[in-house]
Motif scaffolding. Structure first.
Motif, short mmCIF file in Angstrom:
data_model
loop_
_atom_site.label_atom_id
_atom_site.label_comp_id
_atom_site.label_asym_id
_atom_site.label_seq_id
_atom_site.Cartn_x
_atom_site.Cartn_y
_atom_site.Cartn_z
N UNK A 104 10.80 12.67 6.17
CA UNK A 104 9.61 13.31 5.60
C UNK A 104 9.03 14.33 6.58
N UNK A 105 8.94 13.94 7.85
CA UNK A 105 8.40 14.84 8.88
C UNK A 105 9.21 16.13 8.93
N UNK A 157 0.84 -1.21 0.00
CA UNK A 157 0.00 0.00 0.00
C UNK A 157 0.87 1.25 0.00
N UNK A 158 1.94 1.24 0.78
CA UNK A 158 2.84 2.38 0.84
C UNK A 158 3.62 2.53 -0.46
N UNK A 159 4.00 1.40 -1.06
CA UNK A 159 4.67 1.44 -2.36
C UNK A 159 3.78 2.12 -3.41
N UNK A 171 0.80 12.28 4.32
CA UNK A 171 0.27 10.93 4.15
C UNK A 171 1.38 9.88 4.19
N UNK A 172 2.52 10.21 3.62
CA UNK A 172 3.63 9.25 3.63
C UNK A 172 4.22 9.11 5.04
N UNK A 173 4.29 10.19 5.79
CA UNK A 173 4.71 10.08 7.19
C UNK A 173 3.76 9.14 7.92
N UNK A 174 2.46 9.37 7.77
CA UNK A 174 1.46 8.52 8.42
C UNK A 174 1.58 7.08 7.96
N UNK A 191 11.17 4.07 10.28
CA UNK A 191 11.38 5.14 11.26
C UNK A 191 12.20 6.28 10.67
N UNK A 192 13.27 5.94 9.96
CA UNK A 192 14.13 6.97 9.37
C UNK A 192 13.41 7.74 8.27
#
Length: 155
Positions: free
Chosen positions: A150-151, A28-30, A105-108, A144-145
């Protein structure tokens, strides 16, 4: 042929089920990251376009590693959109959000993937499945990294 790698059948099954969720979140993230790579616009275009490509490439490679671990445990890896949609904790994006919303959204998504991974550690530990624990540790470090990087772009 019966599998006898020193992990009970019940433990192999529960670990594989947990890894199915990790695989689904990764997929899903990909998809989300690749879509954002294609569709990002604005003043950060070049930076984000390149960053997203690096990220989706890493996620693509991870899919194979996770699926192969599931197979090594003796279970089929999920491989359909419907299976991934059912198993994933990361929701798809059907629109084209603004660049900052893509980043959020990618951070989440990376944080959600990290939570899913952390939920599988006890299963791997219970089954004395060091290869899965190692895979999970590697994936967790990356999520995590990536979430941190992104954050940092949102501050």
């Amino acid at each position: 042929m019966k599998i006898d790698i020193g992990i009970s059948d019940a433990d192999r099954k529960s670990i594989a089920e947990g890894l199915n969720k990790v695989l689904a979140d990764t997929f899903a993230l990909y998809i989300k990251t690749h879509s954002f790579h294609w569709n990002v616009t604005g003043p950060m275009f070049n930076t984000l376009h390149t960053m997203f490509m690096t990220q989706y490439t890493e996620l693509w490679t991870a899919l194979d590693e996770i699926a192969e671990r599931i197979r090594a445990l003796g279970y089929p890896a999920p491989g359909s959109f419907s299976q991934f949609a059912e198993l994933a904790s990361i929701k798809e994006e059907v629109g084209v959000p603004k660049a900052n919303d893509m980043i959020r959204q990618l951070v989440e998504g990376h944080e959600a993937a990290a939570r899913t991974i952390r939920s599988v550690f006890p299963l791997a530990e219970q089954g004395s499945d060091e290869p899965t624990a190692d895979l999970l540790t590697q994936r967790l470090q990356i999520h995590d990294k990536t979430a941190w990087m992104l954050r940092s772009m949102l501050e």
